[in-house]
Design an enzyme around this catalytic site. Structure first.
Site, PDB file in Angstrom:
ATOM      1  N   GLY A  13      49.588  18.962 116.673  1.00 44.78           N
ATOM      2  CA  GLY A  13      50.698  19.846 117.006  1.00 44.78           C
ATOM      3  C   GLY A  13      51.857  19.657 116.052  1.00 44.78           C
ATOM      4  O   GLY A  13      51.814  18.828 115.137  1.00 44.78           O
ATOM      5  N   GLN A  14      52.923  20.408 116.273  1.00 40.76           N
ATOM      6  CA  GLN A  14      54.073  20.340 115.370  1.00 40.76           C
ATOM      7  C   GLN A  14      54.701  18.941 115.351  1.00 40.76           C
ATOM      8  O   GLN A  14      54.899  18.350 114.289  1.00 40.76           O
ATOM      9  CB  GLN A  14      55.134  21.365 115.785  1.00 40.76           C
ATOM     10  CG  GLN A  14      54.685  22.809 115.643  1.00 40.76           C
ATOM     11  CD  GLN A  14      55.818  23.764 115.939  1.00 40.76           C
ATOM     12  OE1 GLN A  14      56.640  24.069 115.077  1.00 40.76           O
ATOM     13  NE2 GLN A  14      55.890  24.252 117.165  1.00 40.76           N
ATOM     14  N   ASP A  40      40.396  13.242 125.805  1.00 41.61           N
ATOM     15  CA  ASP A  40      40.364  14.347 126.754  1.00 41.61           C
ATOM     16  C   ASP A  40      41.374  14.069 127.859  1.00 41.61           C
ATOM     17  O   ASP A  40      41.142  13.243 128.743  1.00 41.61           O
ATOM     18  CB  ASP A  40      38.954  14.475 127.339  1.00 41.61           C
ATOM     19  CG  ASP A  40      38.842  15.618 128.335  1.00 41.61           C
ATOM     20  OD1 ASP A  40      39.843  16.346 128.548  1.00 41.61           O
ATOM     21  OD2 ASP A  40      37.758  15.777 128.930  1.00 41.61           O
ATOM     22  N   ALA A  64      50.509  19.042 124.944  1.00 40.13           N
ATOM     23  CA  ALA A  64      50.972  19.938 126.004  1.00 40.13           C
ATOM     24  C   ALA A  64      50.257  21.271 125.885  1.00 40.13           C
ATOM     25  O   ALA A  64      49.787  21.656 124.815  1.00 40.13           O
ATOM     26  CB  ALA A  64      52.481  20.156 125.908  1.00 40.13           C
ATOM     27  N   THR A  66      51.155  24.805 125.624  1.00 42.43           N
ATOM     28  CA  THR A  66      52.426  25.431 125.239  1.00 42.43           C
ATOM     29  C   THR A  66      52.372  26.953 125.113  1.00 42.43           C
ATOM     30  O   THR A  66      53.361  27.564 124.706  1.00 42.43           O
ATOM     31  CB  THR A  66      52.922  24.846 123.903  1.00 42.43           C
ATOM     32  OG1 THR A  66      51.921  25.046 122.900  1.00 42.43           O
ATOM     33  CG2 THR A  66      53.225  23.364 124.034  1.00 42.43           C
ATOM     34  N   ASP A 106      63.466  22.900 127.430  1.00 47.31           N
ATOM     35  CA  ASP A 106      64.601  23.607 128.016  1.00 47.31           C
ATOM     36  C   ASP A 106      64.160  24.585 129.101  1.00 47.31           C
ATOM     37  O   ASP A 106      64.977  25.023 129.915  1.00 47.31           O
ATOM     38  CB  ASP A 106      65.371  24.355 126.923  1.00 47.31           C
ATOM     39  CG  ASP A 106      64.483  25.334 126.156  1.00 47.31           C
ATOM     40  OD1 ASP A 106      63.376  24.939 125.754  1.00 47.31           O
ATOM     41  OD2 ASP A 106      64.915  26.484 125.932  1.00 47.31           O
ATOM     42  N   TYR A 129      54.978  27.757 132.911  1.00 48.57           N
ATOM     43  CA  TYR A 129      55.030  26.704 131.898  1.00 48.57           C
ATOM     44  C   TYR A 129      56.177  25.735 132.201  1.00 48.57           C
ATOM     45  O   TYR A 129      55.997  24.504 132.218  1.00 48.57           O
ATOM     46  CB  TYR A 129      55.207  27.318 130.510  1.00 48.57           C
ATOM     47  CG  TYR A 129      55.603  26.323 129.451  1.00 48.57           C
ATOM     48  CD1 TYR A 129      54.692  25.391 128.958  1.00 48.57           C
ATOM     49  CD2 TYR A 129      56.903  26.301 128.941  1.00 48.57           C
ATOM     50  CE1 TYR A 129      55.068  24.463 127.998  1.00 48.57           C
ATOM     51  CE2 TYR A 129      57.278  25.382 127.976  1.00 48.57           C
ATOM     52  CZ  TYR A 129      56.364  24.466 127.508  1.00 48.57           C
ATOM     53  OH  TYR A 129      56.737  23.556 126.566  1.00 48.57           O
ATOM     54  N   LYS A 133      55.979  21.675 133.306  1.00 49.13           N
ATOM     55  CA  LYS A 133      56.663  20.612 132.568  1.00 49.13           C
ATOM     56  C   LYS A 133      57.652  19.862 133.467  1.00 49.13           C
ATOM     57  O   LYS A 133      57.804  18.637 133.349  1.00 49.13           O
ATOM     58  CB  LYS A 133      57.382  21.193 131.353  1.00 49.13           C
ATOM     59  CG  LYS A 133      56.453  21.802 130.299  1.00 49.13           C
ATOM     60  CD  LYS A 133      55.554  20.756 129.652  1.00 49.13           C
ATOM     61  CE  LYS A 133      56.304  19.880 128.679  1.00 49.13           C
ATOM     62  NZ  LYS A 133      55.399  18.953 127.955  1.00 49.13           N
TER      63      LYS A 133
END
Length: 288
Positions: A13-14, A40, A64, A66, A106, A129, A133
């Site tokens: 991911g990023q 996993d 996550a 996302t 956020d 989502y 979270k």
């Protein structure tokens, strides 16, 4: 003396990619980066085995679900990664005396605020989502007292898919685009977030609980797109439109500015202006 191990999920991911990119600058730690193939997160047995094998001093959970709009339909899959897996990781972290650094968003807020959200402000997600979270945050905090939850916003990077790379592509392909101007927040360069996380890891006096991080500055998506265009030297016309012009399955918060004061105070982290961070990211993309 054995170096403490940092286990990082979400390797591709990023944020995981940015941590991978800077980890050689932290030779006092042994890093283990795991992707969905090597761990996993829907399997408690697999997570337990990872703890037994690596016995990490720190567990940085960048993994996550996302896809915000798909999450409205794929609620079971979303909850499995963003909520259930976090609970398992938190319980095991407590058992192994591991500090858990859990990334959040956020989107746990309803977006009706008029001043930057404090970590202690009431949460009220307006999409699934965000709800998944938020529940993950609760599991981290309640099941491992050595948890640091970091909420962030508008994340972009030279890695993966994100707003910056999408805007560059569209503005290169089209003479004119439209971008919403009624959603307000602060961008986060994932590399700066990675550096902040490592400052937390290296801190001599740990602090636990919920913190906020983003780059400094408050803008709209339209402002963000304009700066991307100007820094990249493109000539695409950008039209300001309301969010209603782009209806989506998941609602987006209209205001999601995060107050970062406690993170700055407790960890001495300095925030970089969003324009400077964007300039660095664009410079890196030009070299790819």
């Amino acid at each position: 003396m054995k170096k403490p191990t940092i286990l990082v999920t979400g390797k591709n991911g990023q944020l995981g990619s940015e941590l991978l990119g800077i980890h050689m600058s932290y030779p006092d730690f042994t890093f283990v980066f795991l992707d969905r193939e090597s761990l996993d997160l829907s399997s408690e047995t697999a997570i337990d085995a990872a703890f037994e094998k690596y016995r990490p001093a720190f567990f940085i959970n960048c993994a996550a679900y996302t896809a915000v709009d798909k999450a409205e339909e794929e609620q079971n899959a979303t909850a499995a990664i963003n909520t259930t897996a976090v609970g398992i990781i938190a319980r095991l972290s407590a058992r192994f005396d591991t500090t858990l650094i859990q990334l959040s968003t956020d989107y746990v807020f309803d977006g009706q605020g008029t001043r930057p959200y404090l970590p202690a402000d009431p949460t009220d997600p307006i999409n699934f989502y965000g709800l998944s979270k938020q529940k993950g945050e609760e599991k981290a905090i309640t099941q491992n007292p050595k948890s640091v939850v970091i909420r962030t916003s508008w994340v972009y990077s030279s890695y993966g898919k994100n707003f910056v790379k999408t805007m560059l592509r569209l503005m290169d392909e089209r003479p004119e685009i439209s971008v919403v101007d009624d959603q307000i927040g602060s961008p986060t360069y994932a590399k700066d977030l990675a550096v902040a996380i490592m400052a937390i890891v290296e801190a001599k006096k740990p602090h636990y609980g919920i913190y906020h991080f983003s780059n400094d500055g408050v803008i709209t998506w339209y402002d963000f797109a304009k700066e991307i265009r100007d820094l990249a030297g493109l000539s695409c016309k950008i039209n300001q439109v309301p969010s209603s012009a782009f209806p989506t399955p998941a609602k987006r918060p209209a205001y999601s500015v995060l107050d970062k004061t406690s993170l700055q105070k407790d960890y001495g982290i300095k925030l970089r202006n969003w324009k400077l961070a964007l300039r660095e990211c664009l410079g890196y993309l030009e070299r790819l």
